[in-house]
Design a protein around this motif. Structure first.
Motif, PDB file in Angstrom:
ATOM      1  N   GLU A  52      16.892  38.603  57.048  1.00 35.46           N
ATOM      2  CA  GLU A  52      17.069  39.937  56.611  1.00 35.46           C
ATOM      3  C   GLU A  52      18.344  40.299  57.238  1.00 35.46           C
ATOM      4  O   GLU A  52      18.181  40.617  58.835  1.00 35.46           O
ATOM      5  N   ILE A  53      19.417  40.510  57.067  1.00 33.53           N
ATOM      6  CA  ILE A  53      20.712  40.590  57.503  1.00 33.53           C
ATOM      7  C   ILE A  53      21.093  42.281  57.339  1.00 33.53           C
ATOM      8  O   ILE A  53      21.149  42.794  56.346  1.00 33.53           O
ATOM      9  N   VAL A  54      21.401  42.937  58.277  1.00 26.61           N
ATOM     10  CA  VAL A  54      21.964  44.129  58.464  1.00 26.61           C
ATOM     11  C   VAL A  54      23.532  44.188  57.601  1.00 26.61           C
ATOM     12  O   VAL A  54      24.369  43.298  57.994  1.00 26.61           O
ATOM     13  N   GLU A  55      23.691  44.991  56.759  1.00 27.32           N
ATOM     14  CA  GLU A  55      24.857  45.300  56.024  1.00 27.32           C
ATOM     15  C   GLU A  55      26.137  45.497  56.991  1.00 27.32           C
ATOM     16  O   GLU A  55      26.002  46.108  58.019  1.00 27.32           O
ATOM     17  N   GLY A  56      27.311  44.694  56.857  1.00 34.57           N
ATOM     18  CA  GLY A  56      28.480  44.534  57.608  1.00 34.57           C
ATOM     19  C   GLY A  56      28.164  43.320  58.805  1.00 34.57           C
ATOM     20  O   GLY A  56      29.285  43.370  59.547  1.00 34.57           O
ATOM     21  N   SER A  57      27.056  42.885  59.072  1.00 31.32           N
ATOM     22  CA  SER A  57      27.164  41.999  59.932  1.00 31.32           C
ATOM     23  C   SER A  57      27.442  40.605  59.616  1.00 31.32           C
ATOM     24  O   SER A  57      27.906  40.419  58.440  1.00 31.32           O
ATOM     25  N   VAL A  73      20.204  41.749  52.234  1.00 34.99           N
ATOM     26  CA  VAL A  73      20.749  42.560  52.986  1.00 34.99           C
ATOM     27  C   VAL A  73      19.975  43.634  53.227  1.00 34.99           C
ATOM     28  O   VAL A  73      19.083  44.348  52.363  1.00 34.99           O
ATOM     29  N   VAL A  74      19.953  44.334  54.535  1.00 33.94           N
ATOM     30  CA  VAL A  74      19.357  45.677  54.748  1.00 33.94           C
ATOM     31  C   VAL A  74      20.528  46.681  55.004  1.00 33.94           C
ATOM     32  O   VAL A  74      21.318  46.432  55.184  1.00 33.94           O
ATOM     33  N   ALA A  75      19.926  47.846  54.839  1.00 34.87           N
ATOM     34  CA  ALA A  75      20.832  49.044  54.987  1.00 34.87           C
ATOM     35  C   ALA A  75      21.400  48.971  56.456  1.00 34.87           C
ATOM     36  O   ALA A  75      20.830  48.488  57.468  1.00 34.87           O
ATOM     37  N   GLY A  76      22.948  49.200  56.476  1.00 31.38           N
ATOM     38  CA  GLY A  76      23.480  49.343  57.786  1.00 31.38           C
ATOM     39  C   GLY A  76      23.052  50.159  58.851  1.00 31.38           C
ATOM     40  O   GLY A  76      22.333  51.136  58.538  1.00 31.38           O
ATOM     41  N   SER A  77      22.988  49.719  60.102  1.00 37.24           N
ATOM     42  CA  SER A  77      22.485  50.533  61.028  1.00 37.24           C
ATOM     43  C   SER A  77      23.183  51.857  61.230  1.00 37.24           C
ATOM     44  O   SER A  77      22.576  52.997  61.336  1.00 37.24           O
ATOM     45  N   SER A  78      24.429  51.852  60.689  1.00 41.40           N
ATOM     46  CA  SER A  78      25.016  53.481  60.822  1.00 41.40           C
ATOM     47  C   SER A  78      24.643  54.315  59.731  1.00 41.40           C
ATOM     48  O   SER A  78      24.315  55.523  59.974  1.00 41.40           O
ATOM     49  N   THR A  79      24.326  53.620  58.669  1.00 39.56           N
ATOM     50  CA  THR A  79      23.817  54.469  57.552  1.00 39.56           C
ATOM     51  C   THR A  79      22.322  55.096  57.825  1.00 39.56           C
ATOM     52  O   THR A  79      21.866  55.915  57.696  1.00 39.56           O
ATOM     53  N   THR A  80      21.617  53.993  58.374  1.00 36.82           N
ATOM     54  CA  THR A  80      20.100  54.434  58.640  1.00 36.82           C
ATOM     55  C   THR A  80      20.280  55.476  59.970  1.00 36.82           C
ATOM     56  O   THR A  80      19.509  56.557  59.830  1.00 36.82           O
ATOM     57  N   THR A  81      21.108  55.316  60.934  1.00 40.51           N
ATOM     58  CA  THR A  81      21.291  56.377  62.110  1.00 40.51           C
ATOM     59  C   THR A  81      21.493  57.723  61.508  1.00 40.51           C
ATOM     60  O   THR A  81      21.266  58.674  61.787  1.00 40.51           O
ATOM     61  N   MET A  82      22.482  57.480  60.492  1.00 45.56           N
ATOM     62  CA  MET A  82      22.947  58.923  60.037  1.00 45.56           C
ATOM     63  C   MET A  82      21.967  59.813  59.329  1.00 45.56           C
ATOM     64  O   MET A  82      21.699  60.844  59.283  1.00 45.56           O
ATOM     65  N   MET A  83      21.190  58.840  58.299  1.00 46.26           N
ATOM     66  CA  MET A  83      20.075  59.655  57.547  1.00 46.26           C
ATOM     67  C   MET A  83      18.886  60.159  58.783  1.00 46.26           C
ATOM     68  O   MET A  83      18.457  61.260  58.340  1.00 46.26           O
ATOM     69  N   ILE A  84      18.647  59.385  59.557  1.00 54.77           N
ATOM     70  CA  ILE A  84      17.859  59.954  60.641  1.00 54.77           C
ATOM     71  C   ILE A  84      18.146  61.323  61.169  1.00 54.77           C
ATOM     72  O   ILE A  84      17.437  62.153  61.393  1.00 54.77           O
ATOM     73  N   THR A  92      29.463  30.352  57.345  1.00 55.56           N
ATOM     74  CA  THR A  92      29.381  31.620  58.129  1.00 55.56           C
ATOM     75  C   THR A  92      29.922  32.623  56.871  1.00 55.56           C
ATOM     76  O   THR A  92      30.788  32.444  56.545  1.00 55.56           O
ATOM     77  N   ILE A  93      29.027  33.695  56.801  1.00 57.88           N
ATOM     78  CA  ILE A  93      29.370  34.636  55.774  1.00 57.88           C
ATOM     79  C   ILE A  93      29.713  36.004  56.915  1.00 57.88           C
ATOM     80  O   ILE A  93      29.023  36.370  57.547  1.00 57.88           O
ATOM     81  N   THR A  94      30.880  36.398  56.833  1.00 53.12           N
ATOM     82  CA  THR A  94      31.344  37.742  57.759  1.00 53.12           C
ATOM     83  C   THR A  94      31.262  38.802  56.757  1.00 53.12           C
ATOM     84  O   THR A  94      31.465  38.685  55.675  1.00 53.12           O
ATOM     85  N   ASP A  95      31.050  40.040  57.578  1.00 55.46           N
ATOM     86  CA  ASP A  95      30.904  41.314  56.563  1.00 55.46           C
ATOM     87  C   ASP A  95      30.183  41.190  55.377  1.00 55.46           C
ATOM     88  O   ASP A  95      30.390  41.412  54.482  1.00 55.46           O
TER      89      ASP A  95
END
Length: 172
Positions: free
Chosen positions: A21-26, A91-102, A60-63
């Motif tokens: 499960e990869i964080v979006e953007g990683s 893909v799982v939601a990006g950490s910045s998106t999750t942090t913003m929602m919280i 390798t898949i970037t971004d």
């Protein structure tokens, strides 16, 4: 010296780093390995896509984005035969998106708690002011009359008109 006979590649082993499960953007790295004699060539495919995505043991898949989610398989092939193994990437939601929602949820809760606390304080203040002017078991009308009697405008009214003034004042 013992020479082993040629054979098709064994079922290749596939792995993903950092996880399935990869964080979006990683960035994500897929690795394929297996035994073959002669050595195998490795090709990466995405399910339902005809053309290969990469060749070699490492892909390798970037971004990483939502469109990258799906099943990937590695094909190991030599002149004797071929085998492939599949790996699912999500893909799982990006950490910045999750942090913003919280943070938005926290802000909303803070505002709601503040409003409720303010309303509670106003209610207690009103309740306290009523209880300080009221004797136990004293009717509200008596309290209103006492308040009117301390009003200078009310004391200048004749006793006959005081009842009318009290009625008019209580309806305000």
């Amino acid at each position: 010296m013992l020479i082993s006979p040629p054979d098709a590649p064994k079922l290749p082993s596939v792995s993903v780093s950092p996880s399935a499960e990869i964080v979006e953007g990683s960035s994500v790295t897929l690795t394929c390995s297996g035994d073959a004699n002669p050595a195998a060539n490795y090709t990466w495919y995405k399910e339902n896509v005809d053309s290969p995505k990469a060749s070699g043991q490492i892909f390798t898949i970037t971004d990483f984005r939502a469109e990258h989610s799906g099943n990937y398989y590695c094909e190991a092939q030599n002149r004797i035969g071929r085998h492939n193994s599949t790996l699912q990437l999500i893909v799982v939601a990006g950490s910045s998106t999750t942090t913003m929602m919280i943070n938005i949820i926290r802000l909303i809760l803070l505002v709601l708690v503040s409003v409720l606390l303010l309303l509670f304080c106003l209610w207690m203040r009103k309740k306290k002011s009523l209880s300080s002017t009221t004797e136990p078991n004293e009717p509200i009308e008596t309290v209103e009359m006492r308040e009117l009697e301390s009003d200078p405008d009310y004391t200048n009214i004749s006793p006959l008109n005081r009842e009318t003034a009290a009625c008019g004042r209580s309806s305000e």
